[in-house]
Scaffold this motif. Structure first.
Motif, PDB file in Angstrom:
ATOM      1  N   ASP A   1       9.541  40.180  -7.861  1.00  0.00           N
ATOM      2  CA  ASP A   1      10.784  40.885  -7.569  1.00  0.00           C
ATOM      3  C   ASP A   1      11.273  40.552  -6.163  1.00  0.00           C
ATOM      4  N   ARG A   2      10.359  40.535  -5.217  1.00  0.00           N
ATOM      5  CA  ARG A   2      10.721  40.206  -3.832  1.00  0.00           C
ATOM      6  C   ARG A   2      11.191  38.761  -3.721  1.00  0.00           C
ATOM      7  N   PHE A   3      10.539  37.870  -4.465  1.00  0.00           N
ATOM      8  CA  PHE A   3      10.932  36.463  -4.445  1.00  0.00           C
ATOM      9  C   PHE A   3      12.335  36.279  -5.018  1.00  0.00           C
ATOM     10  N   VAL A   4      12.645  36.975  -6.114  1.00  0.00           N
ATOM     11  CA  VAL A   4      13.961  36.845  -6.725  1.00  0.00           C
ATOM     12  C   VAL A   4      15.055  37.260  -5.741  1.00  0.00           C
ATOM     13  N   HIS A   5      14.862  38.378  -5.065  1.00  0.00           N
ATOM     14  CA  HIS A   5      15.851  38.831  -4.084  1.00  0.00           C
ATOM     15  C   HIS A   5      16.020  37.795  -2.965  1.00  0.00           C
ATOM     16  N   SER A   6      14.911  37.244  -2.499  1.00  0.00           N
ATOM     17  CA  SER A   6      14.977  36.243  -1.424  1.00  0.00           C
ATOM     18  C   SER A   6      15.667  34.973  -1.906  1.00  0.00           C
ATOM     19  N   LEU A   7      15.380  34.583  -3.145  1.00  0.00           N
ATOM     20  CA  LEU A   7      16.000  33.370  -3.688  1.00  0.00           C
ATOM     21  C   LEU A   7      17.502  33.558  -3.866  1.00  0.00           C
ATOM     22  N   VAL A   8      17.916  34.727  -4.331  1.00  0.00           N
ATOM     23  CA  VAL A   8      19.342  35.014  -4.492  1.00  0.00           C
ATOM     24  C   VAL A   8      20.062  34.916  -3.144  1.00  0.00           C
ATOM     25  N   ASP A   9      19.469  35.489  -2.107  1.00  0.00           N
ATOM     26  CA  ASP A   9      20.084  35.444  -0.776  1.00  0.00           C
ATOM     27  C   ASP A   9      20.171  34.015  -0.248  1.00  0.00           C
ATOM     28  N   SER A  10      19.069  33.278  -0.344  1.00  0.00           N
ATOM     29  CA  SER A  10      19.048  31.907   0.176  1.00  0.00           C
ATOM     30  C   SER A  10      19.990  31.000  -0.611  1.00  0.00           C
ATOM     31  N   SER A  11      20.052  31.202  -1.932  1.00  0.00           N
ATOM     32  CA  SER A  11      20.930  30.379  -2.768  1.00  0.00           C
ATOM     33  C   SER A  11      22.390  30.640  -2.438  1.00  0.00           C
ATOM     34  N   ARG A  12      22.732  31.902  -2.230  1.00  0.00           N
ATOM     35  CA  ARG A  12      24.120  32.243  -1.916  1.00  0.00           C
ATOM     36  C   ARG A  12      24.564  31.580  -0.622  1.00  0.00           C
ATOM     37  N   GLU A  13      23.688  31.559   0.367  1.00  0.00           N
ATOM     38  CA  GLU A  13      24.032  30.916   1.634  1.00  0.00           C
ATOM     39  C   GLU A  13      24.261  29.422   1.474  1.00  0.00           C
ATOM     40  N   ALA A  14      23.615  28.821   0.456  1.00  0.00           N
ATOM     41  CA  ALA A  14      23.770  27.385   0.212  1.00  0.00           C
ATOM     42  C   ALA A  14      24.886  27.083  -0.785  1.00  0.00           C
ATOM     43  N   GLY A  15      25.581  28.125  -1.260  1.00  0.00           N
ATOM     44  CA  GLY A  15      26.687  27.909  -2.178  1.00  0.00           C
ATOM     45  C   GLY A  15      26.310  27.959  -3.642  1.00  0.00           C
ATOM     46  N   TYR A  16      25.146  28.508  -3.965  1.00  0.00           N
ATOM     47  CA  TYR A  16      24.705  28.615  -5.355  1.00  0.00           C
ATOM     48  C   TYR A  16      24.538  30.080  -5.746  1.00  0.00           C
ATOM     49  N   HIS A  17      24.408  30.289  -7.062  1.00  0.00           N
ATOM     50  CA  HIS A  17      24.030  31.589  -7.589  1.00  0.00           C
ATOM     51  C   HIS A  17      22.860  31.386  -8.538  1.00  0.00           C
ATOM     52  N   VAL A  18      22.054  32.439  -8.701  1.00  0.00           N
ATOM     53  CA  VAL A  18      20.869  32.357  -9.554  1.00  0.00           C
ATOM     54  C   VAL A  18      21.181  32.974 -10.911  1.00  0.00           C
TER      55      VAL A  18
END
Length: 347
Positions: free
Chosen positions: A90-107
């Motif tokens: 769960d913590r990884f998913v939240h972190s991945l969503v944040d990092s992806s958004r900053e790079a212009g992606y969505h999960v």
């Protein structure tokens, strides 16, 4: 070819296949299809020849995928198992969503199967790949025998793994992982420094290479100090009940003064056993867990646990994805991150 593999026909040639045959980037192939006037004549002819040789049929959906028009990253998600305390995913998913958004992606989260069998998740990958709904995947199950990585490799689908390719040392795909042995060593060394020498290990079954990695840290820390380990280790399923049963047996037979556990789930089982016997964690018996779940942070007296740097894992995963989807694409080397030990009242 296995029965699992035979259920899926070989996919048609992709833009990536054309780029490899022609010796150019994916963007160059895209330009040859959509904006041929941007290319030199010899380059255009080389790409067109590769298209003809492979029988590549460009279509709008495929062009969207290969030019990253969807800006979506596929991530399989599973429900938390009953009887466990681990919420690291769960913590990884939240972190991945944040990092992806900053790079212009969505999960894009997707659920593969209710059977629990890895091979039954492949149709979900196949649906997303064929519909060109995502640009790439993040794979989180890299345990021995899992077919996902091989299946995606065979189809030239871009993906990054959270976890080492345990059963394929020659794997070429990018991966990010956390050094479990370092974490096991940290927890054990902490207990030794607190004066413990009868330190028991409760971990997962031997076919879990992730669990064996964590166990190696406990073993290394003990043996480097000439502290015996005979009779002090137990391998069980990752449930609270298993941790409870294993710790009861170890307390009766080996009389440890401390426990190092491969997960917070198992450590919770130990805490239950201590409570059953009127013993206090951190006073009578020391206990450490692994993953630093929310339970570890809230259960009295606070569970000492190895914390995974999941925020940095997500950053490295997205960085590797950007490389795969770049023009030209690049494959980042594997990244192994070091965890930290969060000390609380249980130790």
């Amino acid at each position: 070819m296995s029965d699992t593999m035979s259920r899926f026909p070989v996919t048609p040639p992709t833009l990536a296949d054309v780029a490899e045959r022609a010796g150019v980037s994916r963007q160059t192939v895209s330009n040859a299809v959509n904006n041929p006037d941007l290319l030199r004549e010899d380059t255009l002819l080389r790409v067109q020849r590769a298209i003809a040789e492979l029988g590549y049929l460009p279509n709008r959906a495929a062009r969207n995928l290969r030019t990253r028009a969807s800006h979506l990253i596929g991530l399989p998600i599973k429900a938390a198992e009953e009887g466990t305390a681990n919420a690291a995913m769960d913590r990884f998913v939240h972190s991945l969503v944040d990092s992806s958004r900053e790079a212009g992606y969505h999960v894009l989260l997707f659920s593969g199967t209710r059977t629990g069998k890895a091979e039954d998740e492949l149709p979900a990958y196949d649906d997303l790949l064929r519909s060109t709904a995502v640009d790439a995947f993040v794979v989180t199950d890299t345990y021995l025998g899992n077919p996902q990585a091989a299946w995606l490799n065979d189809r030239r689908a871009p993906f990054v793994a959270f976890g080492r390719p345990w059963n394929d040392p020659e794997a070429r795909h990018p991966w990010v992982d956390v050094d479990g042995a370092a974490g096991g060593d940290m927890a054990t060394s902490h207990l030794v420094e607190r004066g413990h020498h009868r330190i028991a290990w409760i971990g997962w079954r031997k076919d879990s290479l992730l669990g064996e990695d964590r166990r190696a840290g406990w073993s290394r820390a003990m043996r480097s100090r000439d502290i015996p380990t005979a009779g002090l280790a137990s391998r069980v399923e990752d449930t609270v009940a298993s941790g409870r049963e294993a710790s009861a047996v170890l307390l009766d037979e080996a009389r440890p003064t401390a426990f190092v556990c491969a997960s917070d789930t198992l450590a919770m089982g130990v805490l239950h056993t201590l409570a059953d016997r009127g013993l206090r964690a951190g006073h009578d018996i020391a206990v450490t867990g692994f993953d630093d779940s929310q339970v570890a942070q809230t259960v009295p007296p606070g569970l000492t646990s190895v914390r995974l740097p999941l925020e940095q894992v997500a950053i490295e995963v997205v960085r590797a994805l950007e490389g795969l989807l770049g023009a030209p694409p690049s494959v980042a080397p594997g990244v192994l991150l070091t965890p930290t030990l969060v000390v609380r009242g249980s130790s």
